[in-house]
Write a protein that holds these residues in place. Structure first.
Motif, PDB file in Angstrom:
ATOM      1  N   LEU A  47     -18.074   6.195  -2.469  1.00  0.00           N
ATOM      2  CA  LEU A  47     -18.196   6.386  -4.110  1.00  0.00           C
ATOM      3  C   LEU A  47     -19.237   5.989  -4.934  1.00  0.00           C
ATOM      4  O   LEU A  47     -19.350   4.832  -5.063  1.00  0.00           O
ATOM      5  N   PRO A  48     -19.824   6.934  -5.712  1.00  0.00           N
ATOM      6  CA  PRO A  48     -21.164   5.900  -6.282  1.00  0.00           C
ATOM      7  C   PRO A  48     -20.451   4.959  -7.708  1.00  0.00           C
ATOM      8  O   PRO A  48     -21.106   3.990  -8.027  1.00  0.00           O
ATOM      9  N   PHE A  49     -19.449   5.282  -7.877  1.00  0.00           N
ATOM     10  CA  PHE A  49     -18.532   3.639  -9.077  1.00  0.00           C
ATOM     11  C   PHE A  49     -17.512   2.834  -7.901  1.00  0.00           C
ATOM     12  O   PHE A  49     -16.957   2.511  -8.633  1.00  0.00           O
ATOM     13  N   ALA A  50     -17.947   2.325  -6.558  1.00  0.00           N
ATOM     14  CA  ALA A  50     -17.306   2.172  -6.174  1.00  0.00           C
ATOM     15  C   ALA A  50     -17.716   0.752  -6.464  1.00  0.00           C
ATOM     16  O   ALA A  50     -16.045  -0.232  -5.565  1.00  0.00           O
ATOM     17  N   ASN A  51     -18.216   0.390  -6.643  1.00  0.00           N
ATOM     18  CA  ASN A  51     -17.972  -0.579  -7.382  1.00  0.00           C
ATOM     19  C   ASN A  51     -17.470  -1.112  -8.704  1.00  0.00           C
ATOM     20  O   ASN A  51     -16.659  -2.733  -9.362  1.00  0.00           O
ATOM     21  N   LEU A  52     -16.603  -0.455  -9.024  1.00  0.00           N
ATOM     22  CA  LEU A  52     -15.826  -0.899 -10.164  1.00  0.00           C
ATOM     23  C   LEU A  52     -14.160  -0.829  -9.487  1.00  0.00           C
ATOM     24  O   LEU A  52     -12.914  -1.173  -9.693  1.00  0.00           O
ATOM     25  N   TYR A  53     -14.086  -1.239  -7.731  1.00  0.00           N
ATOM     26  CA  TYR A  53     -12.772  -1.563  -7.502  1.00  0.00           C
ATOM     27  C   TYR A  53     -12.025  -2.571  -7.140  1.00  0.00           C
ATOM     28  O   TYR A  53     -13.099  -2.987  -7.436  1.00  0.00           O
ATOM     29  N   THR A  54     -11.143  -3.125  -7.888  1.00  0.00           N
ATOM     30  CA  THR A  54     -10.425  -3.994  -7.380  1.00  0.00           C
ATOM     31  C   THR A  54      -9.800  -3.858  -6.068  1.00  0.00           C
ATOM     32  O   THR A  54      -8.909  -3.165  -6.384  1.00  0.00           O
ATOM     33  N   ILE A  55     -10.021  -4.746  -4.628  1.00  0.00           N
ATOM     34  CA  ILE A  55      -9.878  -4.664  -3.673  1.00  0.00           C
ATOM     35  C   ILE A  55      -8.616  -5.991  -3.473  1.00  0.00           C
ATOM     36  O   ILE A  55      -9.185  -7.023  -3.376  1.00  0.00           O
ATOM     37  N   VAL A  56      -7.915  -5.406  -3.191  1.00  0.00           N
ATOM     38  CA  VAL A  56      -6.635  -6.065  -3.459  1.00  0.00           C
ATOM     39  C   VAL A  56      -6.327  -5.720  -1.354  1.00  0.00           C
ATOM     40  O   VAL A  56      -5.536  -5.778  -1.076  1.00  0.00           O
ATOM     41  N   GLU A  57      -5.867  -7.670  -1.080  1.00  0.00           N
ATOM     42  CA  GLU A  57      -5.875  -7.943   0.187  1.00  0.00           C
ATOM     43  C   GLU A  57      -4.548  -7.466   0.774  1.00  0.00           C
ATOM     44  O   GLU A  57      -3.910  -9.309   0.132  1.00  0.00           O
ATOM     45  N   LYS A  58      -4.198  -7.251   1.406  1.00  0.00           N
ATOM     46  CA  LYS A  58      -2.343  -7.870   1.803  1.00  0.00           C
ATOM     47  C   LYS A  58      -1.982  -7.949   2.520  1.00  0.00           C
ATOM     48  O   LYS A  58      -2.632  -7.153   3.728  1.00  0.00           O
ATOM     49  N   ASN A  59      -0.851  -9.087   3.030  1.00  0.00           N
ATOM     50  CA  ASN A  59      -0.717  -9.309   4.294  1.00  0.00           C
ATOM     51  C   ASN A  59       1.282  -8.711   4.320  1.00  0.00           C
ATOM     52  O   ASN A  59       2.150  -8.857   5.375  1.00  0.00           O
ATOM     53  N   VAL A  83      -9.889  11.681  -2.452  1.00  0.00           N
ATOM     54  CA  VAL A  83     -11.102  11.479  -2.896  1.00  0.00           C
ATOM     55  C   VAL A  83     -11.805  12.376  -4.385  1.00  0.00           C
ATOM     56  O   VAL A  83     -12.123  11.808  -5.087  1.00  0.00           O
ATOM     57  N   ALA A  84     -10.585  13.162  -4.437  1.00  0.00           N
ATOM     58  CA  ALA A  84     -10.535  14.571  -5.104  1.00  0.00           C
ATOM     59  C   ALA A  84     -10.156  13.507  -6.757  1.00  0.00           C
ATOM     60  O   ALA A  84     -10.403  13.798  -7.850  1.00  0.00           O
ATOM     61  N   ALA A  85      -9.078  12.441  -6.500  1.00  0.00           N
ATOM     62  CA  ALA A  85      -8.166  12.168  -7.113  1.00  0.00           C
ATOM     63  C   ALA A  85      -9.220  10.975  -8.155  1.00  0.00           C
ATOM     64  O   ALA A  85      -9.806  10.506  -9.115  1.00  0.00           O
ATOM     65  N   PHE A  86      -9.839  10.094  -7.147  1.00  0.00           N
ATOM     66  CA  PHE A  86     -10.750   9.228  -7.489  1.00  0.00           C
ATOM     67  C   PHE A  86     -11.887   9.598  -8.620  1.00  0.00           C
ATOM     68  O   PHE A  86     -11.835   9.167  -9.770  1.00  0.00           O
ATOM     69  N   GLN A  87     -12.543  11.087  -7.934  1.00  0.00           N
ATOM     70  CA  GLN A  87     -13.505  11.487  -9.360  1.00  0.00           C
ATOM     71  C   GLN A  87     -13.201  12.275 -10.285  1.00  0.00           C
ATOM     72  O   GLN A  87     -13.917  12.497 -10.958  1.00  0.00           O
ATOM     73  N   GLY A  88     -12.004  12.801  -9.532  1.00  0.00           N
ATOM     74  CA  GLY A  88     -11.052  13.449 -11.042  1.00  0.00           C
ATOM     75  C   GLY A  88     -11.424  12.347 -12.267  1.00  0.00           C
ATOM     76  O   GLY A  88     -10.919  12.081 -13.283  1.00  0.00           O
ATOM     77  N   ALA A  89     -10.696  10.999 -12.144  1.00  0.00           N
ATOM     78  CA  ALA A  89     -10.332  10.179 -12.743  1.00  0.00           C
ATOM     79  C   ALA A  89     -11.460   9.483 -13.315  1.00  0.00           C
ATOM     80  O   ALA A  89     -10.972   9.306 -13.904  1.00  0.00           O
ATOM     81  N   HIS A  90     -11.957   9.064 -12.738  1.00  0.00           N
ATOM     82  CA  HIS A  90     -13.255   9.006 -12.669  1.00  0.00           C
ATOM     83  C   HIS A  90     -14.168   9.369 -13.601  1.00  0.00           C
ATOM     84  O   HIS A  90     -14.618   8.241 -14.738  1.00  0.00           O
TER      85      HIS A  90
END
Length: 233
Positions: free
Chosen positions: A116-128, A65-72
């Motif tokens: 997180l308040p910027f979750a709309n920026l996520y590109t979610i890739v579903e993998k099998n 979470v800290a990595a996400f926040q620091g990057a954003h």
């Protein structure tokens, strides 16, 4: 045996001496849109519930979470979340218990990231598959972002899906002569542990979390991936 012991001691020393980075080192590249944060399998089925949930992996949530926040905060807007989302008949279940199946809560992003308040920026890739580039659109995403200069990889498991992600990024950059730095912060990746005694009881293969975490970090470093202690805010 003496040589092996000496090497294992060297591995421990190497890990203890890992350098740290600061998000402030990335300011210009972040503003140019040349940094991406790749999160691997930070989903409920490995952190909070299900047969593969691990306290070791749950323990890295604050660092992730800290990595996400620091990057954003720095200006990074490329967030790729590669996440297990298995079909009911997934052949991977021959090696691992059925887990993180499509439509279940196990396959959902952990709330610590989803909220997180910027979750709309996520590109979610579903993998099998352990490798997020097989059978997904992630390869196309990477082709469209060939100007990346840094890729930071966090998540789990160090020796499985994180390793596959980091190595694919490193080898892709090598193959195309791209100056992409692939960075793995040790405090934000982890793997599970299955002691020998437990493995015998449940009929599984033992999995020493400490050894495999360390040895795969080292193997990534041998292949040109930058392994650091952490990326400080």
């Amino acid at each position: 045996m003496a040589t092996s012991d000496q090497f294992l001691n060297e591995l421990v020393t190497w890990e203890q001496d890992l350098p740290s980075l600061s998000w402030d080192d990335f300011v210009v590249e972040a503003q140019q849109g040349k940094i991406a944060l790749f999160s691997v399998d930070m989903i409920n089925g490995f952190c909070h519930e299900g047969p593969l949930a691990s306290p070791r992996i749950k323990g890295i949530i604050p660092a992730v979470v800290a990595a996400f926040q620091g990057a954003h905060a720095l200006g990074v807007r490329n967030f790729v979340l590669a996440q297990d989302c298995h079909t009911p008949d997934s052949v991977e279940f021959a090696a691992f218990p059925p887990h993180c199946q499509a439509g279940t809560s196990e396959a959902g992003t952990i709330p610590e990231l989803a909220q997180l308040p910027f979750a709309n920026l996520y590109t979610i890739v579903e993998k099998n598959s352990l490798n997020a580039f097989h059978g997904t659109s992630l390869g196309q995403w990477l082709e469209e972002h060939r100007d990346l200069s840094r890729a930071v990889v966090v998540g789990n498991c160090t020796d499985l899906c994180v390793y596959q992600m980091a190595m694919h990024l490193r080898l892709y950059a090598n193959a195309h002569n791209l100056p992409l730095r692939v960075i793995v912060p040790e405090n934000a990746v982890q793997t599970y542990d299955t002691p020998i005694e437990v493995a015998k009881q449940i009929g599984a293969m033992p999995h020493d979390g400490d050894f495999l975490h360390l040895s795969f970090l080292y193997h990534m470093r041998l292949n040109g991936i930058e392994v650091v202690r952490e990326i400080k805010g």
